[in-house]
Design a protein around this motif. Structure first.
Motif, mmCIF file in Angstrom:
data_model
loop_
_atom_site.group_PDB
_atom_site.id
_atom_site.type_symbol
_atom_site.label_atom_id
_atom_site.label_comp_id
_atom_site.label_asym_id
_atom_site.label_seq_id
_atom_site.Cartn_x
_atom_site.Cartn_y
_atom_site.Cartn_z
ATOM 1 N N ILE A 276 0.873 -1.287 0.155
ATOM 2 C CA ILE A 276 0.036 0.025 0.086
ATOM 3 C C ILE A 276 0.669 1.222 -0.125
ATOM 4 N N MET A 280 1.336 4.219 -2.823
ATOM 5 C CA MET A 280 0.852 5.514 -2.387
ATOM 6 C C MET A 280 2.061 6.308 -3.119
ATOM 7 N N ARG A 291 6.032 15.003 -6.809
ATOM 8 C CA ARG A 291 7.329 14.160 -7.225
ATOM 9 C C ARG A 291 8.762 14.643 -6.445
ATOM 10 N N ASN B 17 -9.964 13.120 -6.696
ATOM 11 C CA ASN B 17 -8.819 13.622 -6.502
ATOM 12 C C ASN B 17 -7.766 12.580 -5.953
ATOM 13 N N VAL B 18 -6.672 12.568 -6.619
ATOM 14 C CA VAL B 18 -5.638 11.292 -6.516
ATOM 15 C C VAL B 18 -5.262 11.452 -4.784
ATOM 16 N N LEU B 19 -4.985 12.750 -4.492
ATOM 17 C CA LEU B 19 -4.560 12.798 -3.017
ATOM 18 C C LEU B 19 -5.447 12.229 -2.153
ATOM 19 N N VAL B 22 -4.941 8.607 -2.141
ATOM 20 C CA VAL B 22 -3.759 8.592 -1.232
ATOM 21 C C VAL B 22 -4.032 8.604 0.422
ATOM 22 N N PHE B 25 -5.389 5.528 1.140
ATOM 23 C CA PHE B 25 -4.357 4.262 1.291
ATOM 24 C C PHE B 25 -3.774 4.454 2.555
ATOM 25 N N VAL B 26 -3.558 5.818 3.063
ATOM 26 C CA VAL B 26 -2.976 6.070 4.660
ATOM 27 C C VAL B 26 -3.713 5.250 5.576
ATOM 28 N N TRP B 28 -6.147 2.943 4.923
ATOM 29 C CA TRP B 28 -6.034 1.528 4.796
ATOM 30 C C TRP B 28 -4.701 0.811 5.067
ATOM 31 N N GLY B 29 -3.575 1.572 5.195
ATOM 32 C CA GLY B 29 -2.578 1.071 5.498
ATOM 33 C C GLY B 29 -2.274 1.091 6.967
ATOM 34 N N HIS B 165 -6.449 -0.695 -12.469
ATOM 35 C CA HIS B 165 -7.751 -0.253 -11.742
ATOM 36 C C HIS B 165 -8.638 -1.419 -11.694
ATOM 37 N N PHE B 168 -7.727 -4.508 -9.727
ATOM 38 C CA PHE B 168 -8.166 -4.420 -8.147
ATOM 39 C C PHE B 168 -9.763 -4.387 -8.002
ATOM 40 N N SER B 396 1.980 0.062 -16.797
ATOM 41 C CA SER B 396 2.292 1.410 -16.654
ATOM 42 C C SER B 396 3.432 1.639 -16.168
ATOM 43 N N LYS B 425 3.815 10.483 -17.801
ATOM 44 C CA LYS B 425 4.556 10.719 -16.524
ATOM 45 C C LYS B 425 5.546 11.850 -16.425
ATOM 46 N N GLY B 426 4.765 13.120 -17.073
ATOM 47 C CA GLY B 426 5.736 14.031 -16.765
ATOM 48 C C GLY B 426 6.664 14.175 -17.775
#
Ligand code: HEM
Lengths: 325, 446
Positions: A276, A280, A291, B17-19, B22, B25-26, B28-29, B165, B168, B396, B425-426
């Motif tokens: 996980i 992240m 980044r 929002n990806v944040l 995340v 995820f925090v 969840w972790g 995705h 999952f 990916s 990826k930028g």
């Protein structure tokens, strides 16, 4: 001395000596030291794989089922992945840190050498030959990413310190701050591949280098921050699929051995937590503003979770996976 | 109406929002780690023994003693799935599969202009041939009066994230299927006895159980290493035809889609009981497993069979760690009115006086084999999902879809070629490759 122990001693000696050579190379930039260190790293790595094969041949027992064998593979894979990166992107300067960690892991691993033991019934499976090397290799890739995020953070915070110092000097009338912006890019270069970004993103370090500051000179010789970030990303991009395959093969094995592919055993759960954290990392890495600095911290935290998953769970928490039960 | 629309917009903004993902995820972790650190599935008293009272109370009240089945855990997975869905449709698809559109070339971080002698149309053809030769997929469009050439590499791999995705989601669906339709259980079977599995009605008889344990000398003393556990069983499934099978660790058997695994083993005990010197045959027939209680009829007394000790040291009379049977005994606790009176190590065939004229003898031990069984209709989905997820991760991480925006405009002398590049990826990852590409393009056009 049996051949496997002799090979182990050779590997440890090669890593210790190689670490010394590459640390001195980091400061002296003597070409021959880099070549010498690289040769020792390769020799140590080859000795380690030979040692694992010799142990398997001598005992007939798959050598990775205790902490001794698994730490040995961890060290060997870390060095092997690092050698790949070092050749590809010319990163030998970081070899000192990595070889030192590998030597410590090996020396620690030898304290867990209990001699030859036949495996308990649940470990008598072909999955042991698939799952364990994959998981340990993922840990090794995460070690490589950890080392480079450490270097990233070192350079990043050094840049901040130099910028603050330059600002303070500027406030008292010095001209240092004024020169910071247009200082030439890192003059001395350790020879890494320019493909990894050449953007001048550490102006304060470059200015201090131009001003003759030796510490800044060493830092300027490191790859640029985006280049370091890219290396971390590439190492995580090896580790994350590997740990995913590791978790999947572990689940397949568990289904065969214990009846359920997922039992919430501390080891598999700790691996999930690490997964996980690196998930992240990957998601944050898709965001421009996150980044670099922040993802490097996530990589550091991720590696701490790997250490917990690898050693902490085995040593402190007993479960189906603990080597002690 | 606008209130509802605002709420929906707010929901999409947050969950897309990806944040936010995340942050989920925090949580969840952290929940996952709680389950590693806090022993799961213990009796509440165990937490009060291990932690201070407020922490133990919190563990029990917040369901941290069974965190993976708690509302928090199910809830966070639900939120992640919701966020993943919103994000995929609102962010990932538009960002990863952008339409072909005109851009301001000099405003893009990776861009270059080349001045080339020659007729613009010829230069355009030359540039197109250059990219085609290097494996770029070309599409030409007339946008805002200008002719654009869009060059893509690994365009299909833009869907890698979607694949990850989707994987999952499939795994989540598989685990939900197990929750909804699957079952599992454990059953000990004593040698010579049969058991019917309640959910499947399958009948299993244990004919023989055998285990092998080797003593091995290590630096830290003798370790008794289990080598093999083998159950010889006769099973009767839906077909009604008895079949002989062997169950070993790592070698489960399949009866009508349910799998049976060798999970554990132990020693059952048959007791000989006398009251005032007379045998009580009614109590002699049952085999008691570790942890079970033998009630003495018409008395407030009972015996709890705590544990089997395979080997008692003949010299000291103390239990040893040797799991092979060689001078066995049973640890028995005498209870009266539910309270413990005392615990004793009772060798086989010797007796313990329970009081009230009762004597209990552990007369015989019988091996039993512990089986775990599980029916999980979600396994194929979880398996497929795991591989889809993995494929998505690999696509990916290892393929970098890049798009070039190319324009050839007439210049005072010849033509001006403008090229800009984006990747999923930028820009950092592509900086050098782009520089090389421009150098090669210059070489090819001059
Ligand atoms: C556990 C479940 C998830 C997995 C396995 C997963 C996997 C991935 C992967 C592999 C990438 C590509 C990273 C790269 O290109 O370097 C990615 C990107 C992304 N994911 Fe996820 N993800 C998960 C959950 C989520 C959730 C819940 C969201 C919703 C907010 C989300 C949103 C995104 C977004 C927005 C991107 C970036 C797309 C882009 O920038 O082009 N992911 N994900």
């Amino acid at each position: 001395m049996p051949i496997d122990q002799a090979l182990m001693a050779i590997a440890i000696a090669a890593y210790v000596l190689g670490a010394l050579a590459l640390v001195v190379y980091f400061f002296s930039r003597e070409e021959w030291l880099r070549n010498f260190g690289a040769a020792l790293a390769i020799a140590g790595c080859v000795a380690q794989f030979a040692q694992l094969i010799a142990r398997f041949e001598l005992t007939g027992v798959w050598p990775l089922l205790n902490l001794y064998g698994s730490l040995s593979l961890f060290a060997a894979m870390s060095v092997a992945i690092f050698i790949g990166f070092a050749f590809r992107y010319n990163l030998w300067f970081a070899g000192g840190f990595l070889l030192a960690i590998a030597a410590i892991a090996l020396a620690y691993g030898t304290t867990w050498n209990e001699g030859t033991m036949p495996p308990v019934p649940s470990l008598q499976s072909y999955w042991a030959k698939i799952h364990v090397p994959i998981v340990v290799s993922s840990y090794a890739a995460f070690l490589v990413s950890f080392v480079f995020s450490g270097i990233y953070l070192l350079k990043y915070y050094a840049e901040r310190a130099f910028a603050t110092r330059a600002l303070a000097a500027g406030a008292t009338g010095g001209a240092a701050a004024a020169t910071a912006g247009n200082a030439p890019a890192a003059a001395a270069n350790l020879g890494f591949d320019i493909s990894l970004g050449v953007r001048n993103d550490t102006p304060a370090i470059d200015a201090a280098t131009a001003g003759g500051n030796p510490v800044a000179g060493w830092l300027a010789a490191l790859p640029s921050l985006p280049a370091l970030d890219t290396i971390v990303y590439r190492a995580v991009a090896i580790g994350l699929p590997l740990i995913s395959i590791g978790i999947i093969t572990g689940a397949m094995w568990a289904k065969e051995a214990w009846g359920a592919y997922w039992q919430w055993d501390p080891k598999e759960t700790a691996a999930l937590a690490s997964w996980i954290i690196y998930l992240m990392y990957m998601h944050l890495h898709t965001r421009h503003g996150w980044r670099g600095l922040r993802t490097s911290w996530v990589s550091v935290i991720g590696f701490a979770s790997i250490v917990f998953c690898y050693l902490g769970v085995n040593i402190w928490i007993s479960g189906l996976h603990s080597y002690k039960t | 109406m606008t209130a509802v629309r605002n709420l929906y917009a707010e929901f999409v903004r947050t969950f897309g929002n990806v944040l936010f993902a995340v942050s989920l995820f925090v949580v969840w972790g952290i929940l996952t780690l709680i389950g590693v650190v806090v022993d799961q599935g213990q009796d509440p008293s165990a937490y009060f023994a291990a932690y201070s009272a407020p922490i133990a109370r919190a563990i029990v009240r917040l369901s941290f003693d069974n965190v993976y089945h708690s509302p928090w855990y199910v809830g966070i997975i639900g939120l992640i799935l919701l966020s993943l869905t919103v994000c995929t449709f609102k962010r990932v698809i538009p960002a990863r599969l952008p339409p072909l559109r005109a851009v301001k070339i000099d405003a893009m971080p990776l861009h270059a202009f080349l001045d080339v002698a020659g007729d613009p149309a010829a230069v355009r053809a030359q540039v197109a041939a250059f990219f085609r030769k290097r494996g770029w997929q070309l599409r030409e469009r007339l946008l805002g009066g200008a002719e654009w050439t869009f060059c893509d590499k690994h365009n299909w791999a833009r869907r890698g994230v979607l694949i990850a995705h989707l994987g999952f989601v499939i795994v989540a669906a598989g685990t939900t299927l197990y929750w909804a339709r699957g079952f599992s259980g454990q059953v000990p079977i004593v040698t010579g006895r049969s058991v019917t599995i309640p959910q499947t009605k399958a009948l299993i008889r244990l004919n023989r159980f055998r285990y092998t344990i080797d003593p091995i000398a290590t630096k830290s003393g003798i370790v008794y290493q289990p080598i093999d556990y083998v159950s010889h069983v006769t099973v009767v499934g839906k077909s009604g035809i008895p079949k002989n099978e062997v169950v070993r660790v790592n070698h489960p058997i399949d009866i009508d889609g349910t799998l049976y695994y060798q999970a554990s083993y132990g020693f059952g005990i048959r007791f000989a009981v006398t009251h005032d010197g007379k045998p009580v045959p009614a109590l002699a027939d049952r085999t008691y497993l570790e942890g079970e209680t033998l009630d003495l009829p018409g008395s407030a007394r009972s015996i709890v069979y705590q544990r089997f000790v395979p080997t008692v040291d003949r010299a000291t009379g103390a239990p040893t760690a040797d799991p092979r049977v060689n001078n066995p005994a049973a640890i028995l606790t005498v209870q009266a009115d539910g309270g413990a009176l005392g615990t004793a190590l009772v060798p086989m065939r010797s007796w313990i006086d329970v009081g009230g004229g009762w004597r209990v003898t552990p007369a015989r031990y019988v091996l039993y084999s512990g089986f775990q069984y599980r029916y999980d209709p979600g396994i194929p989905l979880v398996g497929i999902g795991a591989f889809v997820l993995l494929a998505g991760l690999i696509i990916s991480f290892y393929l970098l879809p890049a798009r070039l925006y190319v324009r050839v405009d007439p210049a005072p002398v010849g033509a001006r070629v403008g090229v800009a590049a984006t990747t999923v990826k930028g820009y950092d990852l592509y900086e050098n490759e782009f520089a090389q590409l421009v150098v090669q393009l210059r070489g090819a056009t001059q």
